[in-house]
Design a protein around this motif. Structure first.
Motif, short mmCIF file in Angstrom:
data_model
loop_
_atom_site.label_atom_id
_atom_site.label_comp_id
_atom_site.label_asym_id
_atom_site.label_seq_id
_atom_site.Cartn_x
_atom_site.Cartn_y
_atom_site.Cartn_z
N ASP A 150 25.26 30.54 0.35
CA ASP A 150 26.34 29.71 1.05
C ASP A 150 27.05 30.28 2.59
O ASP A 150 27.37 30.99 2.36
N TYR B 61 30.83 31.52 2.93
CA TYR B 61 31.06 32.85 2.77
C TYR B 61 30.76 34.08 3.61
O TYR B 61 31.36 34.96 4.14
N GLN C 285 35.75 22.72 3.66
CA GLN C 285 35.46 23.37 2.32
C GLN C 285 35.78 24.85 2.61
O GLN C 285 36.13 25.54 1.57
N TYR C 286 35.39 25.41 3.88
CA TYR C 286 35.38 26.91 4.22
C TYR C 286 36.75 27.37 3.64
O TYR C 286 37.06 28.23 2.92
N LYS D 54 37.53 27.49 -0.21
CA LYS D 54 36.52 28.39 -0.87
C LYS D 54 37.35 29.86 -0.47
O LYS D 54 37.78 30.80 -1.21
N HIS E 64 40.41 30.02 -2.71
CA HIS E 64 40.31 30.40 -4.15
C HIS E 64 39.77 31.87 -4.35
O HIS E 64 40.15 32.26 -5.22
#
Ligand code: HDD
Ligand code: HEM
Ligand code: HEM
Lengths: 335, 444
Positions: free
Chosen positions: B46, B49, B213-214, B217, B220
């Motif tokens: 991914d 990350y 989304q970056y 993520k 989280h």
């Protein structure tokens, strides 16, 4: 035994700092020079490529020397610490400006002339400031009156010997750095940069050797005993001179530039270790000697063991660093 | 005051360390998260990350540079301002100081390699391996320096004969009574603070209506770190309290305004002390809590300040710093707990704007907490510099120039404090994450 191992280890690290630091300090100056004279493309890239991965390592050599000195010879912390508050703080501020502005200029906002100027000029001021500690260690500037330790700042300021040492420090930095960058430019196959740095090597070679002689001569007026000890071991300094001549010859001929730089290291190595060896047993004339002021045997042995263990960790890592960046032709050529 | 070298030296030490500790803390904590992010990126293939790790590493480099600078300053300044202390300390506790430089060395070498070899290896995992020495090096340096500070609180490993230190045992000095609790608390709070700073950056962008989304993520990943380390912080903070009750009771008593030695001791939050009457107004008292904090038993006896001569009392204002630290510790744990509950129970929205705001505030609060914790520890050691052996007032430099140096260094820190955030913001604004993702700069 402990005191000899201790002082040897410390002196080796100081020599390491002298060489690596000089390359770094001088490179900062040349980088600034190239910027203001618009010789941008050739040498600045070379300098950036060398400096980027190693700048932090340079600083550690200095910290290592300092902490090691406290460890092996704790009393020197007391004398030098008390006496050097003002010059030491000034040197620290210069180091701080240099370190942070290097990062700001390189990783943050690119191409700021102010940052580059600060970076370049501190590269000359720091060696000047640090070299005065060697002058002070010759005695006469730190005095002990009724239990209090003082630095005679004014005397230091008007002393010719101290100024000659400062000048020698500055030209040595420019000379060492230029010879290294000549070699590095050659590896990078960058003819322009090579010729420019070769010219600087030649320019600074004369003042370097001249000032070295002057330092030697003026020492006799300042610390007769040390001067005499140096005369007794004059062969070391002759070897230094021979190395200098060889280095210059190769650079002039543009041949074996790696070897030339090795001879420059030898030139300073012989001079530096000769100076240090004849300075013994004093760390600070006439108050601190390695015999009277060494730490306890328990601490000394533990430090030496920690040092050996540390080397097992560091040498392979340093080897990896050099292999990936310094001796990797593709990286050096910017591929 | 301008001509009292002791006060001025304390002030200068305070400014330098107060500045260094922020950079040191993030210097210790951030590498872990860089390493984790890169690892997840490689395993999950991914590239979000990977970019995360890259961007964190970029900011980290600048922070490290200033951390190295201020660290070098404090390393020398200790000898310049406290020569008598360093002379004594050099004889007994030089070992961890010496080993700390090796840890720096190790870290510095691999950081240089890590930063410039993102695309040099055929297998990405080799590059990830380079992050491990950075994590080890930075945490090891924190470990070694903390043992020195622990030694100042509970000196051990030597005898004193006629004013001379004899029978020196460097390892005993290093592994002193205060070392385990201090070391674990310092390390986990460094990880906690770094996690909150990184989480706050992600939360800040999400609040600005960036919905890539970056960022989710990033949020989280870091919030899990916040939760784990805030729990660990409370646990070893509690252990630190128990350590104090046993080995440095005067510090705990001063922090709690606890004058009489008594059983069933009450914990005090906030309040104003009337110094003459020794009465507290407006405080919140929690019965038995101090006995529990100190010995895990509601009925345990806690030593009070009256057992000590008044000239050896630490300044009583450390009470507030202790309170600040504990409040913030609770707050950080609560925020990260609520986030995780919201995240895993779909009924709630873990990107709730109030929650995001709380996370953003958590970052400066964590830094404040670090400062408060250190002030409580260092001021709580007063009037000793080496508890029971050397007084602060006897070990400072005698120079008349400390004031000028105080001005000089203050100017330096002020400029750094202005420039550092400016440069960091400019660096990340110039190229925001979305743009970098589009450019497909990231090669897997
Ligand atoms: C994010 C930072 C942070 C947070 C949330 C906390 N602490 Fe802390 N604390 C520190 C950061 C810190 C510190 C800066 O790391 C100190 C200063 C010196 C030390 O050893 O750690 C510290 C010292 C320290 C000491 C003194 C240790 C000594 O002098 O030897 C005690 C008793 C506690 N803490 C207890 C707690 C408790 C019960 C917490 C409950 C939540 C807590 N701390 C949260
Ligand atoms: C090598 C380890 C350490 C040494 C030698 C040391 C030394 C000192 C000295 C000499 C002082 C001034 C005297 C005083 O006011 O108490 C001081 C105060 C202080 N130190 Fe430490 N310290 C060490 C570790 C630390 C660490 C790791 C921190 C955290 C960053 C820290 C934070 C502080 C603070 C905030 C003060 C100011 C306290 C005050 O205002 O009195 N110290 N320290
Ligand atoms: C009195 C206390 C302290 C002293 C004497 C001290 C000394 C130093 C020195 C000399 C450096 C520069 C090293 C270099 O040249 O690379 C440095 C940087 C650093 N120090 Fe401190 N330090 C102190 C407090 C702390 C504390 C409390 C921590 C951690 C909790 C810490 C962690 C670091 C880190 C992580 C760096 C460098 C940045 C890096 O390499 O990542 N230091 N310190």
């Amino acid at each position: 035994m402990i005191e000899l191992i201790g002082i040897t280890v410390l002196w080796i690290f100081l020599f390491g700092y002298l060489i690596i630091g000089s390359i770094d300090f001088g490179a900062g100056f040349y980088s600034f020079y190239a910027k203001i004279t618009n010789k941008k493309h050739s040498i600045r890239q070379i300098i950036d490529r060398y400096l980027s991965p190693v700048w932090e390592v340079t600083n550690v050599f200095l910290v290592f020397f300092m902490i090691g000195l406290i460890g092996f010879f704790p009393d020197s912390a007391y004398y030098y610490g008390t006496a050097l508050l003002v010059p030491g703080s000034v040197a620290l501020v210069l180091l701080a400006i240099r370190g942070s502005f290097y990062a700001f200029a390189n990783y943050g906002a690119r191409e700021s002339n102010i940052y580059l100027f600060l970076y370049g000029i501190t590269g000359l001021l720091i060696p000047a400031a640090l070299s005065t500690v060697l002058t002070i260690s010759e005695g006469g500037f730190i005095v002990r009156t009724s239990g209090d330790v003082h630095l005679l700042l004014l005397e230091l300021f008007v002393n010719p010997y101290s100024w000659i040492v400062v000048m020698l420090a500055i030209v040595s930095v420019l000379f060492i750095s230029a010879t290294f960058l000549t070699y590095y430019a050659n590896k990078a196959k960058d003819k322009d940069a090579l010729l420019l740095m070769r010219r600087f090597s030649m320019i600074w070679s004369g003042p370097t050797i001249l000032l070295s002689f002057l330092v030697f001569l003026t020492l006799s007026t300042h610390n007769e005993a040390h001067f005499q000890a140096m005369l007794d071991e004059s062969w070391i300094f002759l070897l230094s001179l021979v190395s200098f001549v060889l280095a210059l010859w190769f650079i002039y001929k543009q041949k074996y530039l790696g070897l030339a730089f090795t001879f420059v290291c030898l030139q300073f190595g012989f001079a530096f270790f000769g100076y240090g060896y004849t300075h013994l047993p004093y760390i600070l004339y006439p108050y601190i000697t390695i015999f009277d002021n060494v730490t306890s045997p328990e601490m000394g042995i533990t430090l030496i063991m920690a040092f050996i263990a540390g080397l097992f960790l560091l040498l392979p890592s340093l080897y990896l660093l050099l292999r990936l960046f310094l001796f990797n032709a593709e990286y050096v050529q910017g591929k | 005051m301008i001509d009292d070298p002791v006060t001025l030296s304390r002030l200068l030490t305070f400014i330098t360390l107060g500045f260094h500790i922020i950079l040191a803390t993030v210097g210790v904590g951030i590498p872990i998260f860089i390493s984790i992010a890169e690892f997840i990126g490689i395993k999950k293939k991914d590239h979000h990350y990977i970019l995360l790790a890259k961007r964190w590493a970029r900011g980290y480099t600048i922070l490290v540079a200033v951390g190295v600078v201020t660290g070098t300053i404090i390393g020398f300044q200790l000898s310049l301002l406290w020569p008598t202390f360093m002379q004594a300390a050099g004889k007994i506790i030089a070992l961890p100081l010496f080993m700390e430089t090796f840890a720096f060395f190790f870290e510095a070498i691999f950081l240089g390699i890590y930063l410039y070899t993102w695309n040099r290896f055929k297998k990405p995992i080799y590059h990830w391996l380079l992050s491990i020495p950075i994590v080890i090096g930075s945490s090891a340096s924190a470990f070694f320096i903390t043992t020195v500070n622990a030694f100042m609180n509970t000196p051990n490993g030597f005898d004193v004969e006629n004013g001379v230190f004899t029978n020196i045992q460097p390892l005993v000095a290093m592994f002193n009574a205060s070392m385990p609790s201090k070391m674990s608390h310092v390390l986990t709070t460094a990880y906690l603070t770094s996690a909150f700073i990184l989480a706050a950056i992600a939360a800040f962008h999400l609040l600005r209506n960036k919905s890539h989304q970056y960022y989710k993520k990033a949020l989280h990943l870091t919030m899990i770190g916040c939760f784990v380390f805030s729990i660990a912080t409370m646990i070893n903070g509690d252990i630190s309290g128990k350590f104090l009750a046993k080995y440095q009771p005067e510090k705990l008593a001063a922090a709690e305004w606890h004058f009489e030695t008594e059983e069933n001791a009450t914990l005090l939050l906030g309040g104003i002390l009337d110094p003459d009457e020794r009465e507290v107004k407006f405080g919140i008292e929690i019965p038995y809590a101090l006995s529990i904090l100190a010995f895990n038993r509601p009925s345990a006896e806690v030593i009070g300040l009256n057992e000590f001569p008044e000239e050896l009392w630490p300044p009583l204002y450390i009470h507030y710093f202790f309170n600040i630290m504990i409040f913030i510790g609770m707050f950080l744990a609560a925020v990260s707990f609520i986030y995780l509950v919201f995240y895993y129970f779909n009924r709630f929205n873990s990107l709730n704007r109030w929650l995001l705001r709380a996370i953003v505030i958590g970052a400066p609060l964590a830094i404040l907490s670090i400062e408060a914790g250190w002030i409580m520890t260092e001021v709580g050691r007063q009037p000793w510099i080496l508890r029971g052996f050397l007084m602060v007032e006897d070990t400072a430099t005698t120079s008349n120039h400390v004031f000028a140096m105080l001005v000089l260094f203050s100017l330096l820190y002020i400029s750094l404090a202005i420039l550092l955030p400016t440069i960091l913001i400019r660096l990340f604004k110039k190229k925001d994450a979305e743009k970098e993702l589009e450019e497909h700069h990231v090669i897997l």
